[in-house]
Design a protein around this motif. Sequence first.
Motif, PDB file in Angstrom:
ATOM      1  N   ALA A  20       0.870  -1.178   0.000  1.00 29.93           N
ATOM      2  CA  ALA A  20       0.000   0.000   0.000  1.00 29.93           C
ATOM      3  C   ALA A  20       0.906   1.226   0.000  1.00 29.93           C
ATOM      4  O   ALA A  20       1.737   1.397   0.895  1.00 29.93           O
ATOM      5  CB  ALA A  20      -0.899  -0.001   1.237  1.00 29.93           C
ATOM      6  N   LEU A  21       0.788   2.077  -1.007  1.00 31.26           N
ATOM      7  CA  LEU A  21       1.671   3.230  -1.172  1.00 31.26           C
ATOM      8  C   LEU A  21       1.037   4.515  -0.651  1.00 31.26           C
ATOM      9  O   LEU A  21      -0.182   4.692  -0.718  1.00 31.26           O
ATOM     10  CB  LEU A  21       1.999   3.440  -2.649  1.00 31.26           C
ATOM     11  N   SER A  22       1.906   5.418  -0.195  1.00 29.03           N
ATOM     12  CA  SER A  22       1.432   6.769   0.098  1.00 29.03           C
ATOM     13  C   SER A  22       1.087   7.432  -1.232  1.00 29.03           C
ATOM     14  O   SER A  22       1.545   7.005  -2.300  1.00 29.03           O
ATOM     15  CB  SER A  22       2.512   7.581   0.827  1.00 29.03           C
ATOM     16  N   GLU A  23       0.290   8.470  -1.172  1.00 30.17           N
ATOM     17  CA  GLU A  23      -0.096   9.196  -2.392  1.00 30.17           C
ATOM     18  C   GLU A  23       1.144   9.736  -3.107  1.00 30.17           C
ATOM     19  O   GLU A  23       1.271   9.643  -4.331  1.00 30.17           O
ATOM     20  CB  GLU A  23      -1.049  10.333  -2.035  1.00 30.17           C
ATOM     21  N   LYS A  24       2.070  10.278  -2.326  1.00 32.23           N
ATOM     22  CA  LYS A  24       3.307  10.852  -2.883  1.00 32.23           C
ATOM     23  C   LYS A  24       4.128   9.792  -3.616  1.00 32.23           C
ATOM     24  O   LYS A  24       4.595  10.014  -4.731  1.00 32.23           O
ATOM     25  CB  LYS A  24       4.109  11.481  -1.737  1.00 32.23           C
ATOM     26  N   SER A  25       4.302   8.628  -3.001  1.00 29.08           N
ATOM     27  CA  SER A  25       5.089   7.564  -3.635  1.00 29.08           C
ATOM     28  C   SER A  25       4.414   7.024  -4.881  1.00 29.08           C
ATOM     29  O   SER A  25       5.077   6.722  -5.867  1.00 29.08           O
ATOM     30  CB  SER A  25       5.336   6.423  -2.651  1.00 29.08           C
ATOM     31  N   ALA A  26       3.099   6.894  -4.845  1.00 28.76           N
ATOM     32  CA  ALA A  26       2.375   6.391  -6.010  1.00 28.76           C
ATOM     33  C   ALA A  26       2.592   7.318  -7.199  1.00 28.76           C
ATOM     34  O   ALA A  26       2.893   6.863  -8.302  1.00 28.76           O
ATOM     35  CB  ALA A  26       0.886   6.257  -5.693  1.00 28.76           C
ATOM     36  N   LYS A  27       2.466   8.617  -6.975  1.00 21.58           N
ATOM     37  CA  LYS A  27       2.665   9.584  -8.064  1.00 21.58           C
ATOM     38  C   LYS A  27       4.093   9.541  -8.583  1.00 21.58           C
ATOM     39  O   LYS A  27       4.331   9.612  -9.784  1.00 21.58           O
ATOM     40  CB  LYS A  27       2.322  10.990  -7.586  1.00 21.58           C
ATOM     41  N   SER A  28       5.049   9.409  -7.700  1.00 21.77           N
ATOM     42  CA  SER A  28       6.457   9.384  -8.085  1.00 21.77           C
ATOM     43  C   SER A  28       6.813   8.114  -8.866  1.00 21.77           C
ATOM     44  O   SER A  28       7.556   8.163  -9.849  1.00 21.77           O
ATOM     45  CB  SER A  28       7.331   9.495  -6.834  1.00 21.77           C
ATOM     46  N   LEU A  29       6.293   6.986  -8.428  1.00 18.15           N
ATOM     47  CA  LEU A  29       6.654   5.716  -9.063  1.00 18.15           C
ATOM     48  C   LEU A  29       6.032   5.516 -10.439  1.00 18.15           C
ATOM     49  O   LEU A  29       6.576   4.759 -11.248  1.00 18.15           O
ATOM     50  CB  LEU A  29       6.273   4.545  -8.160  1.00 18.15           C
ATOM     51  N   VAL A  30       4.914   6.150 -10.713  1.00 22.79           N
ATOM     52  CA  VAL A  30       4.257   5.969 -12.010  1.00 22.79           C
ATOM     53  C   VAL A  30       5.231   6.213 -13.153  1.00 22.79           C
ATOM     54  O   VAL A  30       5.337   5.412 -14.082  1.00 22.79           O
ATOM     55  CB  VAL A  30       3.017   6.883 -12.137  1.00 22.79           C
ATOM     56  N   SER A  31       5.972   7.289 -13.101  1.00 23.15           N
ATOM     57  CA  SER A  31       6.891   7.599 -14.194  1.00 23.15           C
ATOM     58  C   SER A  31       8.244   6.894 -14.054  1.00 23.15           C
ATOM     59  O   SER A  31       8.926   6.665 -15.046  1.00 23.15           O
ATOM     60  CB  SER A  31       7.117   9.110 -14.285  1.00 23.15           C
ATOM     61  N   ARG A  32       8.629   6.538 -12.840  1.00 27.75           N
ATOM     62  CA  ARG A  32       9.949   5.947 -12.623  1.00 27.75           C
ATOM     63  C   ARG A  32       9.980   4.425 -12.674  1.00 27.75           C
ATOM     64  O   ARG A  32      11.047   3.827 -12.810  1.00 27.75           O
ATOM     65  CB  ARG A  32      10.509   6.412 -11.272  1.00 27.75           C
ATOM     66  N   LEU A  33       8.825   3.785 -12.589  1.00 25.42           N
ATOM     67  CA  LEU A  33       8.789   2.324 -12.543  1.00 25.42           C
ATOM     68  C   LEU A  33       9.439   1.671 -13.767  1.00 25.42           C
ATOM     69  O   LEU A  33      10.243   0.745 -13.596  1.00 25.42           O
ATOM     70  CB  LEU A  33       7.352   1.841 -12.351  1.00 25.42           C
ATOM     71  N   PRO A  34       9.175   2.121 -14.983  1.00 24.33           N
ATOM     72  CA  PRO A  34       9.855   1.507 -16.133  1.00 24.33           C
ATOM     73  C   PRO A  34      11.384   1.640 -16.065  1.00 24.33           C
ATOM     74  O   PRO A  34      12.109   0.714 -16.428  1.00 24.33           O
ATOM     75  CB  PRO A  34       9.295   2.268 -17.341  1.00 24.33           C
ATOM     76  N   THR A  62       7.809  -8.714 -12.818  1.00 19.65           N
ATOM     77  CA  THR A  62       6.929  -7.663 -13.325  1.00 19.65           C
ATOM     78  C   THR A  62       6.455  -6.814 -12.156  1.00 19.65           C
ATOM     79  O   THR A  62       6.373  -7.282 -11.023  1.00 19.65           O
ATOM     80  CB  THR A  62       5.678  -8.207 -14.068  1.00 19.65           C
ATOM     81  N   ALA A  63       6.138  -5.563 -12.449  1.00 19.69           N
ATOM     82  CA  ALA A  63       5.655  -4.640 -11.424  1.00 19.69           C
ATOM     83  C   ALA A  63       4.669  -3.677 -12.050  1.00 19.69           C
ATOM     84  O   ALA A  63       4.840  -3.274 -13.200  1.00 19.69           O
ATOM     85  CB  ALA A  63       6.825  -3.869 -10.813  1.00 19.69           C
ATOM     86  N   HIS A  64       3.643  -3.320 -11.293  1.00 15.45           N
ATOM     87  CA  HIS A  64       2.721  -2.298 -11.754  1.00 15.45           C
ATOM     88  C   HIS A  64       2.045  -1.622 -10.561  1.00 15.45           C
ATOM     89  O   HIS A  64       2.051  -2.146  -9.451  1.00 15.45           O
ATOM     90  CB  HIS A  64       1.678  -2.860 -12.726  1.00 15.45           C
ATOM     91  N   ILE A  65       1.493  -0.454 -10.821  1.00 12.81           N
ATOM     92  CA  ILE A  65       0.756   0.284  -9.810  1.00 12.81           C
ATOM     93  C   ILE A  65      -0.717   0.179 -10.166  1.00 12.81           C
ATOM     94  O   ILE A  65      -1.106   0.357 -11.320  1.00 12.81           O
ATOM     95  CB  ILE A  65       1.226   1.744  -9.740  1.00 12.81           C
ATOM     96  N   ASP A  66      -1.518  -0.126  -9.162  1.00  6.49           N
ATOM     97  CA  ASP A  66      -2.939  -0.334  -9.377  1.00  6.49           C
ATOM     98  C   ASP A  66      -3.679   0.132  -8.131  1.00  6.49           C
ATOM     99  O   ASP A  66      -3.053   0.610  -7.175  1.00  6.49           O
ATOM    100  CB  ASP A  66      -3.205  -1.824  -9.615  1.00  6.49           C
ATOM    101  N   GLU A  67      -4.994  -0.021  -8.134  1.00  2.57           N
ATOM    102  CA  GLU A  67      -5.755   0.252  -6.928  1.00  2.57           C
ATOM    103  C   GLU A  67      -5.477  -0.849  -5.918  1.00  2.57           C
ATOM    104  O   GLU A  67      -5.245  -2.007  -6.296  1.00  2.57           O
ATOM    105  CB  GLU A  67      -7.251   0.293  -7.238  1.00  2.57           C
ATOM    106  N   LEU A  68      -5.499  -0.485  -4.653  1.00  5.44           N
ATOM    107  CA  LEU A  68      -5.268  -1.452  -3.585  1.00  5.44           C
ATOM    108  C   LEU A  68      -6.401  -2.476  -3.605  1.00  5.44           C
ATOM    109  O   LEU A  68      -7.570  -2.104  -3.507  1.00  5.44           O
ATOM    110  CB  LEU A  68      -5.224  -0.723  -2.241  1.00  5.44           C
TER     111      LEU A  68
END
Length: 86
Positions: A20-34, A62-68
């Motif tokens: 479960a990510l903080s809002e800040k981390s979720a926004k940051s990881l979206v562009s940096r995950l690839p 594999t990794a992705h960001i999604d809804e909890l």
Amino acid sequence: MSNHALILHLAGRAEPLVFALSEKSAKSLVSRLPVLMGSAGVDSPELADGRTVAINFGQVATAHIDELPRNHDAYGIPRRGTGFGG
């Protein structure tokens, strides 16, 4: 609480790891995950409960960001009090 999750699939493990990510981390990881996946980088995102976790993306298939996901065990979910001062 943020409703975002980092979902990691590891080779040889049937179930994914869910954070479960903080809002800040979720926004940051979206562009940096690839980039993290492509470079086998290490990152320490902040979880929804304020703790951090170190992740070696070189070990992730594999990794992705999604809804909890509901009713799913996840690391970093804030503990709920009992409502009786606890």
